[in-house]
Design a protein around this motif. Structure first.
Motif, short mmCIF file in Angstrom:
data_model
loop_
_atom_site.label_atom_id
_atom_site.label_comp_id
_atom_site.label_asym_id
_atom_site.label_seq_id
_atom_site.Cartn_x
_atom_site.Cartn_y
_atom_site.Cartn_z
N LEU A 1 47.49 58.18 36.01
CA LEU A 1 48.36 57.09 36.41
C LEU A 1 48.30 56.00 35.34
O LEU A 1 47.22 55.64 34.87
CB LEU A 1 47.92 56.49 37.76
CG LEU A 1 47.91 57.41 38.97
CD1 LEU A 1 47.48 56.62 40.21
CD2 LEU A 1 49.26 58.06 39.18
N TYR A 2 49.45 55.48 34.98
CA TYR A 2 49.56 54.34 34.08
C TYR A 2 49.93 53.12 34.92
O TYR A 2 50.82 53.21 35.78
CB TYR A 2 50.62 54.60 33.01
CG TYR A 2 50.24 55.66 32.01
CD1 TYR A 2 49.86 55.31 30.72
CD2 TYR A 2 50.23 57.01 32.34
CE1 TYR A 2 49.50 56.28 29.78
CE2 TYR A 2 49.87 57.99 31.43
CZ TYR A 2 49.51 57.61 30.15
OH TYR A 2 49.14 58.57 29.25
N PHE A 3 49.26 52.01 34.70
CA PHE A 3 49.56 50.83 35.51
C PHE A 3 49.32 49.57 34.69
O PHE A 3 48.62 49.57 33.68
CB PHE A 3 48.74 50.81 36.80
CG PHE A 3 47.25 50.72 36.62
CD1 PHE A 3 46.59 49.50 36.73
CD2 PHE A 3 46.50 51.85 36.35
CE1 PHE A 3 45.22 49.41 36.56
CE2 PHE A 3 45.12 51.78 36.19
CZ PHE A 3 44.49 50.55 36.30
N THR A 4 49.95 48.48 35.15
CA THR A 4 49.84 47.21 34.46
C THR A 4 49.30 46.16 35.42
O THR A 4 49.52 46.22 36.62
CB THR A 4 51.20 46.74 33.90
OG1 THR A 4 52.17 46.71 34.95
CG2 THR A 4 51.68 47.66 32.79
N ARG A 5 48.62 45.20 34.84
CA ARG A 5 48.11 44.06 35.61
C ARG A 5 47.97 42.89 34.67
O ARG A 5 47.91 43.07 33.44
CB ARG A 5 46.76 44.38 36.26
CG ARG A 5 45.58 44.37 35.30
CD ARG A 5 44.32 44.92 35.96
NE ARG A 5 43.10 44.58 35.24
CZ ARG A 5 42.63 45.22 34.19
NH1 ARG A 5 43.30 46.24 33.67
NH2 ARG A 5 41.49 44.84 33.62
N VAL A 6 47.92 41.69 35.24
CA VAL A 6 47.50 40.52 34.48
C VAL A 6 46.03 40.34 34.80
O VAL A 6 45.66 40.10 35.96
CB VAL A 6 48.33 39.28 34.83
CG1 VAL A 6 47.83 38.07 34.05
CG2 VAL A 6 49.81 39.54 34.52
N ALA A 7 45.19 40.50 33.78
CA ALA A 7 43.74 40.47 33.96
C ALA A 7 43.22 39.06 33.74
O ALA A 7 43.70 38.33 32.86
CB ALA A 7 43.06 41.42 32.98
N PRO A 8 42.22 38.61 34.52
CA PRO A 8 41.68 37.26 34.35
C PRO A 8 40.94 37.13 33.02
O PRO A 8 40.15 37.99 32.64
CB PRO A 8 40.73 37.11 35.55
CG PRO A 8 40.38 38.51 35.95
CD PRO A 8 41.55 39.35 35.62
#
Length: 386
Positions: free
Chosen positions: A119-126
Motif C-alpha cells: 500500500l502507498y499512502f500519504t500523510r503530513v507528519a509532525p
C-alpha cells in the motif's frame, strides 16, 4: 475569450519574449476553457444512494482487486472494509500532524497488489515548525482476523516542514504501473509554486521505490527538480489517468478559479502568477488569458465547487458515463461528471446536488460508484443505477 483579448495577450507575450507566441496563441484561438461554475445543479440524479457506514473526518477511499475498500481518516486511522460495511482497523499507521487540512491523506494499492501486498499512502507528519508531506509504502499483513502495516518505508519527505494547509498528497500510478505521480500543494505559501527548488506547488513523478526516473524533465538536477513533472499548482486534490492514458488533475482556486488541468510533461500551470479567481482579500489576479506562456485549465469553476476526489468511469452500471471523469464537490455538495471532446477539451456534462460535502470518489470493480462525505459522522455512500 474575444479576438481583441487574444490579440492583446499574444502581443504581450511577444513583446516580453516570455515564450514563442505562435503555438500558444494558436492554441488559445482554437478554444477557450469553459467556466462551469454557474451551471445549475440537478436534483434528478440517475442513481440511488445507499449509506453503508459512517466515519470521523474520512479523507480517501480506494478499492482492492477483491472488491474490498481501503479508507483513511485524517486523525491517522486506516480501515479495511467489506462492501457491506464491516470494518477492520489497520494497525501500524505512523503519527500524523492532524491540524486543519493536514493529517492522514491518500491511500493507493500497488498495481501488483495481489502479489506484493503493498500500500502507498500519504500523510503530513509532525515535525518542528509544523508538518511535512510524506509518501510511504508498507505491506498489508492480514492474519488472525487483524490487519497491520509492516515493513514501512518512507519514499519521499517534504522539506522544509510548515504549518500551512493545502498539502495535496494525491497518488496516481501510470497505466503501465511503472511510475507513481504525487501532488504537492503550495502549503499556503503561494510563491513557492514557481520556485523550482521548493517542494511545493508541484506534481512529482517517481519510480515506485521513490527514486527519480531518468526521463523526468529535470532528471539529474539536484533536490526536488529531479522529481518534478509539472509546476505552478495551488491545492491539488484530484489526480487520475483517463482511459486514453492522459493524466488529469484538479485543484482548488482562491476566490474562484477551481481548475481541471490536462497535465503534460514539464508544464507550468501558472499559480500564483495567474488564476481565473482572485485573492480572498478581493485583490485581482491576472487571468490565464493574459499569459499564454502558462498552461491554461481545460475547464474551470467560478464560483467554486471545491473539487475533491477524481475517478474515471469504465464500468457497466452506468454505461452512458464510460470515459467520463467523476469529481466530488465540497462547496458544491454533490457530484460532477465531466466529458471530453475529441480535441481534448473538457465539458461539465452533469452536476448533481446531494446535499452533502463530498470528499472522495472511487469506482468499484462491479461498476458501482462510491463516495465519502466530509466531516464528522460522514457517510460512506454507494451509488447504483435507479
Amino acid at each position: 475569450m474575444n479576438r481583441s483579448t487574444l490579440s492583446a495577450a499574444c502581443a504581450l507575450v511577444a513583446l516580453l519574449a516570455l515564450a514563442p507566441a505562435d503555438a500558444r496563441c494558436a492554441s488559445l484561438a482554437h478554444t477557450a476553457p469553459e467556466n462551469a461554475g454557474t451551471s445549475p445543479a440537478r436534483d434528478d440524479a440517475p442513481f440511488a444512494i445507499q449509506r453503508i457506514a459512517a466515519f470521523d473526518r474520512p479523507w480517501a477511499i480506494a478499492f482492492l482487486p477483491d472488491g474490498r475498500l481501503l479508507l483513511t481518516e485524517k486523525a491517522g486511522r486506516m480501515f479495511l472494509l467489506t462492501q457491506a460495511g464491516a470494518r477492520t482497523p489497520i494497525d501500524g499507521v505512523p503519527a500524523v500532524y492532524d491540524r486543519g487540512q493536514n493529517g492522514l491523506l491518500d491511500v493507493a494499492p500497488s498495481p501488483d497488489f495481489a502479489r506484493d501486498r503493498l500500500l502507498y499512502f500519504t500523510r503530513v507528519a509532525p515535525e518542528d515548525g509544523g508538518g511535512a508531506l510524506v509518501l510511504a509504502r508498507a505491506r498489508l499483513d492480514e492474519s488472525g482476523g487483524r490487519a497491520r502495516l509492516r515493513d514501512l518505508e518512507t519514499l519521499w519527505r517534504q522539506q522544509p516542514a510548515g504549518p500551512g494547509g493545502q498539502p495535496g498528497g494525491i497518488v496516481a500510478f501510470s497505466p503501465d504501473g511503472r511510475h507513481l505521480f504525487l501532488t504537492v500543494g503550495d502549503r499556503m505559501e503561494p510563491d513557492t509554486a514557481q520556485d523550482p527548488d521548493a517542494a511545493r506547488g508541484k506534481i512529482l513523478r517517481l519510480d515506485p521505490d521513490g527514486s527519480a526516473p531518468p526521463d523526468n524533465p529535470m532528471a539529474g538536477q539536484p533536490g526536488i527538480r529531479a522529481l518534478t513533472w509539472s509546476t505552478g499548482h495551488r491545492n491539488p486534490y484530484g489526480l487520475a489517468f483517463a482511459p486514453d492514458g492522459t493524466l488529469w488533475e484538479h485543484e482548488m482556486g482562491p476566490r474562484g478559479g477551481d481548475e481541471l488541468n490536462r497535465i503534460r510533461r514539464g508544464g507550468n500551470y501558472g499559480w500564483p502568477t495567474v488564476s481565473n479567481g482572485d485573492q480572498y482579500s478581493g485583490r485581482p489576479i491576472p487571468r490565464h488569458a493574459t499569459r499564454p506562456d502558462f498552461d491554461a485549465p481545460s475547464l474551470y469553476w467560478t464560483p467554486v465547487i471545491a473539487p475533491a476526489g477524481l475517478a474515471f468511469y469504465q464500468g457497466d452500471v452506468f454505461p452512458a458515463w464510460r470515459g467520463s471523469a467523476l469529481i466530488g464537490g465540497l462547496r458544491a455538495e454533490g457530484l460532477v461528471r465531466v466529458v471530453f471532446n475529441a480535441d481534448g477539451t473538457a465539458h461539465q456534462a452533469d452536476r448533481w446536488s446531494l446535499g452533502r460535502r463530498i470528499r472522495d470518489v472511487a469506482v468499484a470493480p462491479d461498476g458501482a460508484v462510491w463516495v465519502i462525505e466530509d466531516g464528522a459522522d460522514a457517510g460512506l455512500l454507494r451509488l447504483t443505477a435507479k
